[in-house]
Scaffold this motif. Structure first.
Motif, PDB file in Angstrom:
ATOM      1  N   GLU A 182      18.420  -5.598  23.996  1.00  0.00           N
ATOM      2  CA  GLU A 182      17.110  -5.300  24.902  1.00  0.00           C
ATOM      3  C   GLU A 182      16.115  -5.340  24.094  1.00  0.00           C
ATOM      4  OE1 GLU A 182      15.692  -3.374  29.071  1.00  0.00           O
ATOM      5  OE2 GLU A 182      17.621  -2.975  28.334  1.00  0.00           O
ATOM      6  N   ARG A 183      15.849  -4.204  24.212  1.00  0.00           N
ATOM      7  CA  ARG A 183      14.311  -4.419  22.600  1.00  0.00           C
ATOM      8  C   ARG A 183      14.051  -5.964  21.983  1.00  0.00           C
ATOM      9  NH1 ARG A 183      13.099  -2.636  18.391  1.00  0.00           N
ATOM     10  NH2 ARG A 183      15.547  -2.034  17.024  1.00  0.00           N
ATOM     11  N   ILE A 184      14.531  -6.358  21.287  1.00  0.00           N
ATOM     12  CA  ILE A 184      14.611  -7.734  20.907  1.00  0.00           C
ATOM     13  C   ILE A 184      14.384  -8.349  21.794  1.00  0.00           C
ATOM     14  CG2 ILE A 184      15.678  -6.255  18.637  1.00  0.00           C
ATOM     15  CD1 ILE A 184      17.864  -8.852  18.987  1.00  0.00           C
ATOM     16  N   GLY A 185      14.863  -8.262  22.606  1.00  0.00           N
ATOM     17  CA  GLY A 185      14.665  -9.037  23.771  1.00  0.00           C
ATOM     18  C   GLY A 185      15.618 -10.824  23.556  1.00  0.00           C
ATOM     19  N   PRO A 209      24.310  -4.992  17.454  1.00  0.00           N
ATOM     20  CA  PRO A 209      23.771  -4.471  18.324  1.00  0.00           C
ATOM     21  C   PRO A 209      24.403  -3.943  19.423  1.00  0.00           C
ATOM     22  CG  PRO A 209      23.522  -7.010  18.776  1.00  0.00           C
ATOM     23  CD  PRO A 209      24.951  -6.534  17.834  1.00  0.00           C
ATOM     24  N   THR A 210      23.643  -2.927  19.668  1.00  0.00           N
ATOM     25  CA  THR A 210      24.300  -2.689  21.262  1.00  0.00           C
ATOM     26  C   THR A 210      22.859  -2.883  22.577  1.00  0.00           C
ATOM     27  OG1 THR A 210      22.377  -0.563  21.309  1.00  0.00           O
ATOM     28  CG2 THR A 210      24.259   0.125  19.707  1.00  0.00           C
ATOM     29  N   VAL A 220      34.111 -15.339  21.470  1.00  0.00           N
ATOM     30  CA  VAL A 220      33.662 -13.970  21.617  1.00  0.00           C
ATOM     31  C   VAL A 220      32.856 -14.168  22.406  1.00  0.00           C
ATOM     32  CG1 VAL A 220      32.861 -14.702  18.797  1.00  0.00           C
ATOM     33  CG2 VAL A 220      31.588 -15.779  20.983  1.00  0.00           C
ATOM     34  N   ASP A 221      31.993 -12.100  23.004  1.00  0.00           N
ATOM     35  CA  ASP A 221      31.886 -12.162  23.837  1.00  0.00           C
ATOM     36  C   ASP A 221      30.291 -11.673  23.569  1.00  0.00           C
ATOM     37  OD1 ASP A 221      31.007  -9.616  23.091  1.00  0.00           O
ATOM     38  OD2 ASP A 221      32.906  -9.019  23.999  1.00  0.00           O
ATOM     39  N   ALA A 222      29.136 -10.816  24.215  1.00  0.00           N
ATOM     40  CA  ALA A 222      27.872 -10.826  24.036  1.00  0.00           C
ATOM     41  C   ALA A 222      27.637 -10.070  22.890  1.00  0.00           C
ATOM     42  CB  ALA A 222      26.837 -10.441  25.062  1.00  0.00           C
ATOM     43  N   ARG A 223      28.554  -9.711  22.288  1.00  0.00           N
ATOM     44  CA  ARG A 223      28.084  -8.540  21.169  1.00  0.00           C
ATOM     45  C   ARG A 223      28.826  -9.825  19.746  1.00  0.00           C
ATOM     46  NH1 ARG A 223      28.110  -3.724  22.498  1.00  0.00           N
ATOM     47  NH2 ARG A 223      27.456  -2.980  24.552  1.00  0.00           N
ATOM     48  N   GLN A 224      29.089 -10.663  19.822  1.00  0.00           N
ATOM     49  CA  GLN A 224      28.955 -12.345  18.900  1.00  0.00           C
ATOM     50  C   GLN A 224      30.538 -11.601  17.699  1.00  0.00           C
ATOM     51  OE1 GLN A 224      26.051 -13.299  17.309  1.00  0.00           O
ATOM     52  NE2 GLN A 224      24.542 -12.664  19.736  1.00  0.00           N
ATOM     53  N   GLU A 225      31.154 -10.764  18.450  1.00  0.00           N
ATOM     54  CA  GLU A 225      32.586  -9.777  17.183  1.00  0.00           C
ATOM     55  C   GLU A 225      33.421 -10.472  17.881  1.00  0.00           C
ATOM     56  OE1 GLU A 225      33.070  -7.285  14.855  1.00  0.00           O
ATOM     57  OE2 GLU A 225      31.468  -7.682  15.324  1.00  0.00           O
ATOM     58  N   ALA A 227      23.113 -13.430  27.516  1.00  0.00           N
ATOM     59  CA  ALA A 227      24.634 -14.190  27.107  1.00  0.00           C
ATOM     60  C   ALA A 227      25.253 -14.351  26.031  1.00  0.00           C
ATOM     61  CB  ALA A 227      25.032 -14.885  27.934  1.00  0.00           C
ATOM     62  N   GLY A 228      24.310 -14.095  24.505  1.00  0.00           N
ATOM     63  CA  GLY A 228      24.730 -13.812  23.108  1.00  0.00           C
ATOM     64  C   GLY A 228      24.744 -15.879  23.123  1.00  0.00           C
TER      65      GLY A 228
END
Length: 620
Positions: A488-491, A482-483, A602-607, A495-496
């Motif tokens: 933010e839109r999905i809440g 996700p961007t 991984v970071d917030a983007r979980q990649e 920190a993911g």
């Protein structure tokens, strides 16, 4: 000798074995494997080694049918009372040293076996001393050196190459050169390509005159070794011409020809090189294989002992895409377990639990969840008033088998009012269902018990990432991270990842991934800014502590300049990295990242990202 064996193979079982074994290893002509199978089958009742040689062909799938049969391999490798096969014994020891033919790597066990054998029979064949050396190579290099020198002292030229490799590994370059030169003079063709595995990084650090010497030795030595049926030389030549390293220009045709010859002789590494070249996207149409042909290369590599996670993951992805229909039973029964064993053995993090949601726009997010899955809470997060369940579909079944799940299967939850609310079509969910009806709105992947159909969360961060990778492959790469705006839109928590990995001291800081103020002054080219764009920093290796205070390795790249001293000229990159690995991991954790195996975070983007992409070494 080969001509003699060939002439006698029709009447003498031992000659049939010798000629059949040579054909199976060298594979000089199109029908060589067919002839080898016929000869070994005819000889196996009289020659136990013939039965072991035939077993190896069955495991590797090097038969006319092209299908492997590990069950037949196990049957043929069984030892009957009074029957002894040296090939069977040597193969078993090699399996324990290198981890092949479905046997778990355990060099310590092999060392114990060989020590007892050598103590009882010190005049045993030099082959066992060589195997002892390879088993001891990493843990007891001094003892390994003694074993290799014993091989040489007893007149076996095979010891030269093994000893030269050991000396090279220890940075004793001059000694390695001398041993390799002596080995080449005494007939060991492998010594002619000693430097074939030299990294480009180490090669470029050498003086120009030394580079020229090595390049010329390789140019002659690789071809000489290949002419003597050296599969590793085929592998190395394929790599060198593919990557354009060690003074060679990139040449795809030469790379493919060399690797193809290695594959013909049963080398899994060569199959891997071929698949890498084919997946590069750089080949002209005349050289390009289709997806099914590339998938078969992955399978052949795994069959022949290549059990790195990357190649196993590629095979699992091929399986869920349905590219190998004729080999699915073999893959399900033998190779998927290896895939998940390798994938999970590197996961030393907590047993995080969660569910995987996929949105109509094509992005995913992994939500934290308790062991007792709260469907009402999950429906609230998804904006649904309830779920319908897709218990099974062909693709869900493939995902379940690829992940080797016990007593449960992958299921998909769908918004039960998706049509009534006129939610957008979820293309990924529709493909997973595969039954013609559209799945609408967000879909959620969970586990479901095989009996009772109770819902369970996904368990383990590494297994969840493997599900993501397989799902991404199965739907042809449509799935993406996700961007920031979508999160933010999905809440989603900023920190993911899973709750157990969150760092509480950063949980309420909205700028945690935007860098932070430097704690101390540093050179001008290393000064950090408030920009969230990736940056590059350069520092001396000795200044690594100071440099790590200035950069965010979840985002930035740090180049460390090595001192111009002999200590750093031939040191392995991974050895260098291990000196600072704890500090690098601390930097990643300080910026909200989490290690998911030995090298990836991984970071917030979980990649998943390899930390070695974030820290690089370069000479002065």
């Amino acid at each position: 000798m080969v001509e003699t064996l060939k002439a006698a193979s029709g009447t003498d079982a031992y000659a049939a074995y010798g000629y059949g074994r040579w054909l199976s290893c060298v594979n000089p002509e199109k029908d060589s494997l067919d002839k080898a199978e016929e000869l070994l089958t005819s000889a196996m009742n009289e020659v136990p080694d013939a039965k072991a040689a035939l077993a190896l062909m069955h495991y590797d799938g090097r038969l006319a049918s092209g299908k492997a049969n590990p069950i037949m391999y196990a049957f043929l490798m069984q030892e009957k009372p009074g029957e002894w096969s040296e090939l069977r014994q040597v193969t078993g020891l090699e399996n324990g040293i290198f981890g092949e033919h479905g046997i778990k790597k355990d060099p310590a066990l092999v060392t114990d076996i060989l020590r007892r054998q050598i103590q009882q029979h010190p005049d045993v064949d030099t082959l066992y001393y060589e195997l002892m050396g390879w088993a001891l190579l990493d843990d007891e290099p001094d003892e390994a050196e003694k074993a290799f020198r014993t091989v040489i002292e007893r007149g076996d030229e095979a010891g030269y190459y093994a000893l030269a490799r050991l000396l090279e590994k220890q940075g004793r370059t001059d000694e390695a050169d001398a041993v390799a030169a002596e080995g080449a003079r005494n007939g060991d063709f492998r010594c002619r390509r000693l430097w074939a595995a030299l990294s480009q990084e180490d090669y470029k650090m050498l003086p120009p005159e030394r580079q020229e010497v090595i390049h010329n030795e390789l140019a002659e030595g690789l071809d000489y070794a290949i002419a003597h049926y050296d599969t590793f030389a085929c592998f190395c030549k394929g790599i060198i011409y593919y990557q354009g390293i060690l003074g060679f220009e990139t040449d795809y045709e030469k790379a493919i020809a060399a690797a193809q010859r290695g594959l013909e002789m049963g080398d899994g590494g060569s199959a891997w090189v071929l698949s890498d070249i084919q997946e590069s996207g750089e080949l002209p149409d005349a050289l390009q294989m289709n997806a099914a042909e590339i998938a078969l290369l992955h399978l052949q590599a795994v069959r022949m002992g290549e059990h790195d996670l990357d190649i196993l993951k590629s095979l699992a992805q091929d399986y869920v895409r349905g590219l190998l229909p004729e080999h699915e039973e073999e893959i399900e029964e033998f190779h998927m377990k290896t895939f998940m064993d390798v994938a999970l053995e590197v996961d030393d993090g907590p047993d995080a639990t969660g569910v995987l949601s996929v949105y109509p726009e094509g992005f995913y997010y992994a939500w934290d969840a308790d062991e007792a899955l709260d469907l009402d809470d999950l429906a609230c997060k998804m904006g649904a008033r309830g779920f319908d369940v897709v218990h099974f579909s062909p693709l869900l079944t493939r995902l379940t088998k690829a992940l080797t799940l016990d007593d449960c299967h992958v299921a998909m939850l769908v918004d039960k009012e998706g049509y009534a609310k006129d939610l957008p079509d979820n293309m990924i969910g529709t493909i997973v269902y595969g039954q013609g009806a559209e799945m609408r709105g967000p879909v959620v992947f969970v586990l479901e018990t095989d009996k009772g159909y109770q819902f369970l969360p996904l368990k383990g961060l590494q297994r969840t990432f493997m599900l993501l990778e397989l799902l991404r492959a199965a739907i042809d790469g449509l799935l993406r991270q996700p961007t920031s705006e979508e999160m933010e839109r999905i809440g989603a928590p900023y920190a993911g990842a899973f709750e157990e990995y969150d760092d509480e001291k950063f949980a309420d800081d909205p700028d945690i991934f935007d860098g932070y103020e430097p704690e101390q002054e540093i050179e001008e080219d290393m000064v950090s800014t408030d920009s969230s764009e990736p940056q590059e920093f350069t520092a001396g290796f000795e200044d690594v502590d100071q440099a790590l205070t200035q950069c965010n390795l979840c985002r930035d790249t740090l180049y460390l300049v090595l001192p111009d001293t002999p200590e750093y000229q031939f040191i392995d990159t991974e050895d260098l990295f291990r000196r600072i690995k704890d500090k690098v991991e601390a930097n990643i954790e300080a910026h909200g990242g989490y290690m998911i195996d030995e090298w990836r975070f991984v970071d917030a983007r979980q990649e998943p990202t390899d930390i070695r992409f974030r820290v690089r070494f370069k000479p002065l």
